[in-house]
Design a protein around this motif. Structure first.
Motif, mmCIF file in Angstrom:
data_model
loop_
_atom_site.group_PDB
_atom_site.id
_atom_site.type_symbol
_atom_site.label_atom_id
_atom_site.label_comp_id
_atom_site.label_asym_id
_atom_site.label_seq_id
_atom_site.Cartn_x
_atom_site.Cartn_y
_atom_site.Cartn_z
ATOM 1 N N SER A 65 0.843 -1.189 0.000
ATOM 2 C CA SER A 65 0.000 0.000 0.000
ATOM 3 C C SER A 65 0.882 1.245 0.000
ATOM 4 C CB SER A 65 -0.906 0.002 1.241
ATOM 5 O OG SER A 65 -1.614 1.208 1.344
ATOM 6 N N SER A 109 0.706 5.668 -0.260
ATOM 7 C CA SER A 109 -0.175 6.827 -0.134
ATOM 8 C C SER A 109 0.629 8.110 -0.302
ATOM 9 C CB SER A 109 -0.873 6.825 1.232
ATOM 10 O OG SER A 109 0.077 6.957 2.276
ATOM 11 N N SER A 113 -0.281 12.575 -0.094
ATOM 12 C CA SER A 113 -1.238 13.675 -0.027
ATOM 13 C C SER A 113 -0.485 14.984 0.096
ATOM 14 C CB SER A 113 -2.188 13.506 1.162
ATOM 15 O OG SER A 113 -1.492 13.672 2.386
ATOM 16 N N SER A 139 3.319 11.152 2.906
ATOM 17 C CA SER A 139 3.362 9.971 2.052
ATOM 18 C C SER A 139 3.714 8.769 2.924
ATOM 19 C CB SER A 139 4.382 10.134 0.920
ATOM 20 O OG SER A 139 5.687 10.284 1.449
#
Length: 486
Positions: free
Chosen positions: A6, A8, A10, A41
């Motif tokens: 995973s 991420s 932002s 992140s």
């Protein structure tokens, strides 16, 4: 073999000179130039490896046996406990196949069965068994400020599987060529080595909490299913299915030999601001879902709450003490019931689905926050704000917001959820072979004494029954459609 990764990222900015760019020109915001914009992140990964074996035995369709075993390992566990073995076995006796049943034609199916087995649960997050590193405060080193790297969590090499052990017994019975068929199941499920964050001493640990296995929970229940074909003619057919289930939950323990929750309980759930208190208490020997707060029993001449104290006597809410709090209800339904009907008449078909839950309570956040006069200072109140409390008088304009039992209501409900009516046409010639015109409705009718938007609230987790104030209501939907097969 399963590997999950995973990632991420932002970023945020604000104080834009124009909204024309939307999110396509984040650097234009002035918060970035003043050092106030945000960025984050992350990345995580995990692996799960499983070995599975199963054996089936069937003798003359009378005696049935199945055994299986899973051997699974996950990187989410500690180095000493990554692997777990999960066996299961089940057996059935198909009594209807026995010769002595041949003289009982009314019975068309009869079977008894039983089973026992173990399953395992993996934590939702990776790396919780490790001593993770993070950047801390900055120090001045050789004339430059650098970030210190330090451990941010305790390691737990013994972190292992949460194990669910279940035993069940069942009976199946059909009569009149199975036009009436029923199943009943009894089960007992014991969950051991519950995963939780426990408080630990410093030293020997670096941090005050550790993610570990401890605790035991028990569930006992009954499930019944009845299917029937009450009417069957050349032009009309009616099939009906009823499902009923009930469950009794008990938290046996929150501790183990190594990790203990000495109080035997903890609080969870949140009212949010401005009340800022918890809504539930999870306690050894009690079921999950108990509301925990002040029991309101009256209102005084000034419009302020009167609660029941720890000694059972009335007292003003202004004199409340934490020891006055008690169990106010439970948010987990004790009984679930559903009823599905399918009817056909010539070329028409009708399907109706209904369901309900009974024996539970709901904390009505909307009433708790917006049916109190003082909420006018926050901009809005409900129409019932100045209704009489306990048939005496409204709450005082100065009565602050409180979490009391007055806002906990019975949540029993029965819903007619889906209704689907159709008309079917078969064509023997032409390009169209079949056509169906249908009208369907979703979330049609709800019968309940609950005053909130919808009694079908959250019934999972550690604080079930909270009807949050920011909840969006379920819509009633209608669909008119045509289905064509060429």
């Amino acid at each position: 073999y399963n590997k999950a990764t995973s990632e991420s990222f932002s970023a945020n900015n604000y104080n834009f000179p124009s909204d024309l760019y939307s999110y396509n020109n984040l650097s234009l915001g002035t918060a970035r130039t003043s050092g106030l914009a945000g960025m984050s992140s992350g990345k995580s990964s995990s692996k799960l490896i499983s070995y599975f074996a199963r054996a089936n035995y069937n003798y003359a369709e009378k005696y049935l046996l199945m055994a299986s075993i899973r051997y699974e390992g996950s990187t989410k566990f500690g180095e000493d406990n990554k692997w777990g073995a999960f066996p299961s076995v089940s057996a059935g006796w198909n009594i209807i196949r026995e010769s002595f049943m041949e003289n009982i034609p009314v019975i068309s199916a009869l079977k008894i069965r039983g089973g026992l087995g173990v399953t395992g649960t993996v934590p939702s997050s990776s790396y919780q068994s490790l001593s993770r590193l993070s950047y801390g405060n900055k120090i001045l080193y050789n004339g430059s400020w650098i970030s210190v790297i330090n451990p941010s969590s305790n390691n737990n090499p013994g972190l292992g599987w949460e194990r669910k052990e279940e035993i069940n017994f069942g009976l199946e019975l059909g009569v009149f060529d199975n036009r009436l068929f029923g199943m009943i199941d009894l089960y007992k499920r014991t969950t051991k080595d519950l995963l939780w964050n426990y408080n630990v001493a410093m030293p020997p640990y670096l941090y005050s909490t550790i993610f570990a296995n401890a605790g035991t929970m028990e569930n006992k229940g009954l499930e019944i299913q009845i299917t029937a074909n009450p009417v069957k003619t050349s032009s009309f057919n009616w099939n009906s299915t009823i499902n009923y289930s009930t469950n009794k939950n008990t938290l046996v323990s929150l501790s183990s030999d190594q990790f203990q929750l000495k109080s035997g309980y903890f609080y969870t759930g949140s009212t949010g601001e401005p009340i800022q208190t918890t809504t539930h208490r999870v306690e050894e020997g009690q079921p999950i879902g108990n509301f925990w707060g002040y029991k309101s029993i009256d209102i005084d001449e000034n419009g302020r709450w009167i609660i029941e104290g720890a000694d059972g006597n009335p007292k003003p809410i202004a004199n409340q003490q934490p020891t006055d709090k008690k169990v106010l209800g439970n948010g987990l339904p004790k009984h679930y019931l559903s009823w599905t009907n399918s009817l056909t008449y010539n070329k028409f078909d009708l399907n109706v689905t209904m369901n309900g839950a009974f024996g539970f309570q709901i904390l009505n956040f909307m009433n708790m926050f917006f049916s109190v006069p003082i909420s006018l200072t926050r901009g809005n109140v409900m129409k019932n704000t100045y209704d009489k409390i306990y048939n005496k008088r409204p709450l005082s304009d100065s009565q602050e917001l409180q979490y009391v039992s007055y806002y906990i209501e019975d949540g029993d409900y029965w819903k007619i959820g889906n209704i689907d009516l159709g008309y079917n046409l078969d064509f023997k010639s032409g390009p169209v072979k079949f056509l169906r015109i249908y009208l369907s409705g979703y979330n049609m009718f709800t019968f309940t004494g609950y005053s909130g938007i919808d009694p079908e609230v959250n019934s999972t987790g550690l604080y079930p029954g909270n009807d949050e104030r920011d909840r969006y209501p379920n819509a009633r939907e209608f669909t008119l459609g045509v289905s064509v097969r060429f």
